[in-house]
Scaffold this motif. Structure first.
Motif, PDB file in Angstrom:
ATOM      1  N   GLY A   5       0.820  -1.204   0.000  1.00  0.00           N
ATOM      2  CA  GLY A   5       0.000   0.000   0.000  1.00  0.00           C
ATOM      3  C   GLY A   5       0.848   1.245   0.000  1.00  0.00           C
ATOM      4  N   LEU A   6       0.411   2.236   0.764  1.00  0.00           N
ATOM      5  CA  LEU A   6       1.056   3.549   0.759  1.00  0.00           C
ATOM      6  C   LEU A   6       2.256   3.631   1.691  1.00  0.00           C
ATOM      7  CD1 LEU A   6       0.761   6.459  -0.355  1.00  0.00           C
ATOM      8  CD2 LEU A   6      -0.721   6.958   1.597  1.00  0.00           C
ATOM      9  N   ASP A   7       2.377   2.678   2.606  1.00  0.00           N
ATOM     10  CA  ASP A   7       3.331   2.801   3.712  1.00  0.00           C
ATOM     11  C   ASP A   7       4.753   3.147   3.274  1.00  0.00           C
ATOM     12  OD1 ASP A   7       1.096   0.899   4.179  1.00  0.00           O
ATOM     13  OD2 ASP A   7       1.798   0.993   6.255  1.00  0.00           O
ATOM     14  N   THR A   8       5.266   2.464   2.234  1.00  0.00           N
ATOM     15  CA  THR A   8       6.658   2.683   1.827  1.00  0.00           C
ATOM     16  C   THR A   8       6.772   3.378   0.477  1.00  0.00           C
ATOM     17  OG1 THR A   8       6.825   0.503   0.769  1.00  0.00           O
ATOM     18  CG2 THR A   8       7.380   0.646   3.118  1.00  0.00           C
ATOM     19  N   GLY A   9       5.662   3.918  -0.040  1.00  0.00           N
ATOM     20  CA  GLY A   9       5.706   4.590  -1.326  1.00  0.00           C
ATOM     21  C   GLY A   9       6.061   3.652  -2.457  1.00  0.00           C
ATOM     22  N   ASP A  10       5.530   2.426  -2.413  1.00  0.00           N
ATOM     23  CA  ASP A  10       5.832   1.443  -3.438  1.00  0.00           C
ATOM     24  C   ASP A  10       5.129   1.805  -4.742  1.00  0.00           C
ATOM     25  OD1 ASP A  10       6.946  -0.925  -4.521  1.00  0.00           O
ATOM     26  OD2 ASP A  10       6.704  -1.946  -2.600  1.00  0.00           O
ATOM     27  N   ASP A  11       5.318   0.972  -5.773  1.00  0.00           N
ATOM     28  CA  ASP A  11       4.919   1.353  -7.127  1.00  0.00           C
ATOM     29  C   ASP A  11       3.449   1.124  -7.437  1.00  0.00           C
ATOM     30  OD1 ASP A  11       7.569   2.141  -8.293  1.00  0.00           O
ATOM     31  OD2 ASP A  11       8.064   0.127  -7.610  1.00  0.00           O
ATOM     32  N   ALA A  12       2.806   0.170  -6.793  1.00  0.00           N
ATOM     33  CA  ALA A  12       1.399  -0.125  -7.056  1.00  0.00           C
ATOM     34  C   ALA A  12       0.796  -0.711  -5.792  1.00  0.00           C
ATOM     35  CB  ALA A  12       1.256  -1.107  -8.214  1.00  0.00           C
ATOM     36  N   ALA A  13      -0.537  -0.698  -5.718  1.00  0.00           N
ATOM     37  CA  ALA A  13      -1.238  -1.336  -4.609  1.00  0.00           C
ATOM     38  C   ALA A  13      -1.498  -2.790  -4.967  1.00  0.00           C
ATOM     39  CB  ALA A  13      -2.562  -0.622  -4.333  1.00  0.00           C
ATOM     40  N   VAL A  14      -1.376  -3.677  -3.978  1.00  0.00           N
ATOM     41  CA  VAL A  14      -1.625  -5.100  -4.179  1.00  0.00           C
ATOM     42  C   VAL A  14      -2.521  -5.584  -3.051  1.00  0.00           C
ATOM     43  CG1 VAL A  14      -0.609  -7.394  -4.423  1.00  0.00           C
ATOM     44  CG2 VAL A  14       0.642  -5.389  -5.268  1.00  0.00           C
ATOM     45  N   VAL A  15      -3.630  -6.249  -3.419  1.00  0.00           N
ATOM     46  CA  VAL A  15      -4.594  -6.703  -2.421  1.00  0.00           C
ATOM     47  C   VAL A  15      -5.035  -8.123  -2.751  1.00  0.00           C
ATOM     48  CG1 VAL A  15      -6.591  -5.767  -3.670  1.00  0.00           C
ATOM     49  CG2 VAL A  15      -6.731  -6.075  -1.184  1.00  0.00           C
ATOM     50  N   THR A  16      -5.316  -8.925  -1.714  1.00  0.00           N
ATOM     51  CA  THR A  16      -5.783 -10.294  -1.915  1.00  0.00           C
ATOM     52  C   THR A  16      -7.304 -10.350  -1.830  1.00  0.00           C
ATOM     53  OG1 THR A  16      -5.607 -10.786   0.453  1.00  0.00           O
ATOM     54  CG2 THR A  16      -3.687 -11.291  -0.941  1.00  0.00           C
ATOM     55  N   PHE A  17      -7.870 -11.428  -2.362  1.00  0.00           N
ATOM     56  CA  PHE A  17      -9.296 -11.694  -2.244  1.00  0.00           C
ATOM     57  C   PHE A  17      -9.530 -12.626  -1.057  1.00  0.00           C
ATOM     58  CE2 PHE A  17      -9.541 -10.756  -6.885  1.00  0.00           C
ATOM     59  CZ  PHE A  17     -10.523  -9.776  -6.805  1.00  0.00           C
ATOM     60  N   PRO A  18     -10.369 -12.235  -0.075  1.00  0.00           N
ATOM     61  CA  PRO A  18     -10.593 -13.126   1.065  1.00  0.00           C
ATOM     62  C   PRO A  18     -11.377 -14.374   0.687  1.00  0.00           C
ATOM     63  CG  PRO A  18     -12.062 -11.234   1.188  1.00  0.00           C
ATOM     64  CD  PRO A  18     -11.113 -10.973   0.052  1.00  0.00           C
ATOM     65  N   ASP A  19     -12.193 -14.296  -0.366  1.00  0.00           N
ATOM     66  CA  ASP A  19     -13.008 -15.451  -0.745  1.00  0.00           C
ATOM     67  C   ASP A  19     -12.336 -16.308  -1.816  1.00  0.00           C
ATOM     68  OD1 ASP A  19     -13.176 -13.483  -2.618  1.00  0.00           O
ATOM     69  OD2 ASP A  19     -15.339 -13.628  -2.937  1.00  0.00           O
ATOM     70  N   ALA A  20     -11.048 -16.037  -2.088  1.00  0.00           N
ATOM     71  CA  ALA A  20     -10.309 -16.845  -3.059  1.00  0.00           C
ATOM     72  C   ALA A  20      -8.917 -17.151  -2.511  1.00  0.00           C
ATOM     73  CB  ALA A  20     -10.210 -16.129  -4.405  1.00  0.00           C
ATOM     74  N   PRO A  21      -8.866 -17.896  -1.388  1.00  0.00           N
ATOM     75  CA  PRO A  21      -7.557 -18.194  -0.799  1.00  0.00           C
ATOM     76  C   PRO A  21      -6.692 -18.991  -1.770  1.00  0.00           C
ATOM     77  CG  PRO A  21      -9.291 -19.539   0.187  1.00  0.00           C
ATOM     78  CD  PRO A  21      -9.976 -18.518  -0.657  1.00  0.00           C
ATOM     79  N   GLY A  22      -5.435 -18.611  -1.833  1.00  0.00           N
ATOM     80  CA  GLY A  22      -4.525 -19.281  -2.741  1.00  0.00           C
ATOM     81  C   GLY A  22      -4.553 -18.755  -4.153  1.00  0.00           C
ATOM     82  N   GLY A  23      -5.456 -17.824  -4.439  1.00  0.00           N
ATOM     83  CA  GLY A  23      -5.570 -17.263  -5.776  1.00  0.00           C
ATOM     84  C   GLY A  23      -4.662 -16.064  -5.961  1.00  0.00           C
ATOM     85  N   PRO A  24      -4.702 -15.473  -7.143  1.00  0.00           N
ATOM     86  CA  PRO A  24      -3.830 -14.327  -7.406  1.00  0.00           C
ATOM     87  C   PRO A  24      -4.266 -13.084  -6.644  1.00  0.00           C
ATOM     88  CG  PRO A  24      -5.326 -14.672  -9.242  1.00  0.00           C
ATOM     89  CD  PRO A  24      -5.521 -15.836  -8.314  1.00  0.00           C
ATOM     90  N   ALA A  25      -3.327 -12.199  -6.421  1.00  0.00           N
ATOM     91  CA  ALA A  25      -3.625 -10.896  -5.835  1.00  0.00           C
ATOM     92  C   ALA A  25      -3.923  -9.912  -6.956  1.00  0.00           C
ATOM     93  CB  ALA A  25      -2.444 -10.405  -5.008  1.00  0.00           C
ATOM     94  N   VAL A  26      -4.680  -8.873  -6.629  1.00  0.00           N
ATOM     95  CA  VAL A  26      -5.018  -7.831  -7.589  1.00  0.00           C
ATOM     96  C   VAL A  26      -4.023  -6.685  -7.448  1.00  0.00           C
ATOM     97  CG1 VAL A  26      -6.753  -6.140  -8.296  1.00  0.00           C
ATOM     98  CG2 VAL A  26      -7.457  -8.422  -7.614  1.00  0.00           C
ATOM     99  N   VAL A  27      -3.514  -6.194  -8.578  1.00  0.00           N
ATOM    100  CA  VAL A  27      -2.589  -5.062  -8.614  1.00  0.00           C
ATOM    101  C   VAL A  27      -3.319  -3.870  -9.224  1.00  0.00           C
ATOM    102  CG1 VAL A  27      -0.370  -4.210  -9.450  1.00  0.00           C
ATOM    103  CG2 VAL A  27      -0.658  -6.652  -8.950  1.00  0.00           C
ATOM    104  N   ALA A  28      -3.214  -2.704  -8.598  1.00  0.00           N
ATOM    105  CA  ALA A  28      -3.877  -1.502  -9.109  1.00  0.00           C
ATOM    106  C   ALA A  28      -2.921  -0.324  -9.068  1.00  0.00           C
ATOM    107  CB  ALA A  28      -5.124  -1.186  -8.290  1.00  0.00           C
ATOM    108  N   THR A  29      -2.952   0.476 -10.132  1.00  0.00           N
ATOM    109  CA  THR A  29      -2.094   1.659 -10.192  1.00  0.00           C
ATOM    110  C   THR A  29      -2.679   2.656 -11.183  1.00  0.00           C
ATOM    111  OG1 THR A  29       0.191   2.424 -10.506  1.00  0.00           O
ATOM    112  CG2 THR A  29      -0.626   0.768 -12.043  1.00  0.00           C
ATOM    113  N   ALA A  30      -2.181   3.876 -11.138  1.00  0.00           N
ATOM    114  CA  ALA A  30      -2.549   4.898 -12.115  1.00  0.00           C
ATOM    115  C   ALA A  30      -1.353   5.820 -12.309  1.00  0.00           C
ATOM    116  CB  ALA A  30      -3.756   5.706 -11.657  1.00  0.00           C
ATOM    117  N   ASP A  31      -1.148   6.256 -13.545  1.00  0.00           N
ATOM    118  CA  ASP A  31      -0.051   7.175 -13.829  1.00  0.00           C
ATOM    119  C   ASP A  31      -0.401   7.990 -15.069  1.00  0.00           C
ATOM    120  OD1 ASP A  31       2.536   8.419 -13.954  1.00  0.00           O
ATOM    121  OD2 ASP A  31       3.347   6.660 -12.932  1.00  0.00           O
ATOM    122  N   PHE A  32      -0.168   9.293 -15.019  1.00  0.00           N
ATOM    123  CA  PHE A  32      -0.397  10.160 -16.173  1.00  0.00           C
ATOM    124  C   PHE A  32       0.512  11.367 -16.043  1.00  0.00           C
ATOM    125  CE2 PHE A  32      -3.195  11.578 -12.840  1.00  0.00           C
ATOM    126  CZ  PHE A  32      -3.233  12.958 -12.945  1.00  0.00           C
TER     127      PHE A  32
END
Length: 333
Positions: free
Chosen positions: A45-72
């Motif tokens: 998330g925002l804590d370390t100023g990383d490049d994108a947000a990454v979040v897991t799905f609670p109803d899909a354990p073991g599945g992929p995480a979602v990556v979200a970003t915006a740049d313009f």
């Protein structure tokens, strides 16, 4: 085309028009995620100023995480198609920088409709679409506003393996640092804006995807990386070193630069963003005997730069290493 120079309609250019890093950190201080959320775990998330947000799905354990970003950003080159390509590659880079794969993007377009013809806007969007297609990423529309200054970019959604993320807070002492694109597009873009000179090799560097570099980093077992954009190599490396609790050592002679970058610095084509980057990191950096020219190039505000990976990658230069923390976050040798 109309012969209009897009860079003349922008106060800055590309990622050099970012809000300075120190000012930005003051703005977002304290705006981090709170307690556990019912809609999944925020892995990055925002804590370390990383490049994108990454979040897991609670109803899909073991599945992929979602990556979200915006740049313009504002025009970095005069050719609208190339600007679109560069802006799209830059937005997609944030997904690659955390080890992800982009799936779908939406356009973000601000356009002075009474000043610049929409034929130019169409070319910008076409450039973005072509680079997204190269990345295997859908483009599903977007949002536009009437704005006195042209701006373009994308909001991108992707996926990543939550067990194989690249983070800026995972650096460990004893790890080499590899840079996957040469520096110098900032000063060349500034020269282009001032003189109209065109630097095709800089354009192609900016329009190149970081997809292969991401794959190489994951194949090498890397867990720490960031991409190099508006805060320059030194600014982004400082954030990585601070977040990881280490010191980064840079071998200045090993850092690659685009042809013409040194000449552009010597001719004075240095952006205000680059000088602000250098001012920000200077109190945390031991420059040793590094010349002013090299300091400016190391802080050069990049647009759609390469990945900086804490691992050794094939066919890319190792430019330094991470060591246990010292009195300085950065050591230039």
């Amino acid at each position: 085309m109309t012969g209009k120079r897009l860079t003349q309609y922008a106060h800055g250019g590309g990622c050099a028009c970012k809000i300075p890093p120190g000012e930005l950190e003051d703005v977002v201080a304290g705006l981090t995620a709170g307690p556990a959320h019912p809609n999944g775990d925020l892995l990055i998330g925002l804590d370390t100023g990383d490049d994108a947000a990454v979040v897991t799905f609670p109803d899909a354990p073991g599945g992929p995480a979602v990556v979200a970003t915006a740049d313009f950003f504002t025009p970095v080159v005069d050719d609208p198609y190339d600007w679109g390509r560069i802006a799209a590659a830059n937005a997609l880079s944030d997904v690659y920088a955390v080890g992800g794969r982009p799936l779908v993007a939406v356009n973000l377009l601000a356009w002075p409709r009474d000043v610049l013809p929409f034929d130019l806007a169409r070319e910008v969007l076409r450039g973005g679409l072509d680079v997204a297609a190269q990345a295997g990423c859908h483009v599903g529309g977007g949002h536009s506003v009437d704005d006195p200054e042209p701006k373009y970019g994308m909001a991108v959604t992707g996926v990543a393996d939550p067990a194989r993320l690249l983070r800026n807070d995972a650096g460990k002492p004893g790890t080499p640092l590899t840079l996957t694109k040469p520096l110098g597009v900032g000063v060349l873009n500034n020269r282009h804006k001032a003189t109209g000179e065109v630097f095709p090799h800089a354009v192609e560097s900016m329009a190149a995807l970081n997809r292969d570099a991401c794959a190489a980093a994951l194949d090498a077992g890397a867990v720490c990386a960031t991409d190099i954009t508006g805060f320059g190599l030194l600014g982004h490396l400082y954030k990585l070193a601070r977040a990881s609790g280490v010191t980064a050592v840079i071998d200045a002679a090993a850092v690659p630069y685009l042809d013409g970058a040194r000449d552009a610095v010597r001719a004075g084509y240095v952006s205000g963003g680059t000088r602000r980057n250098l001012d920000w990191v200077a109190p945390r950096t031991d420059f040793g005997a590094t010349a002013e020219e090299d300091r400016l190039l190391l802080a050069d505000a990049q647009t759609s730069g390469g990945l900086l990976v804490a691992a050794e990658l094939p066919n890319h230069p190792v430019i330094g290493e991470l060591i246990p923390a010292t009195d300085h976050a950065l050591l230039i040798r």
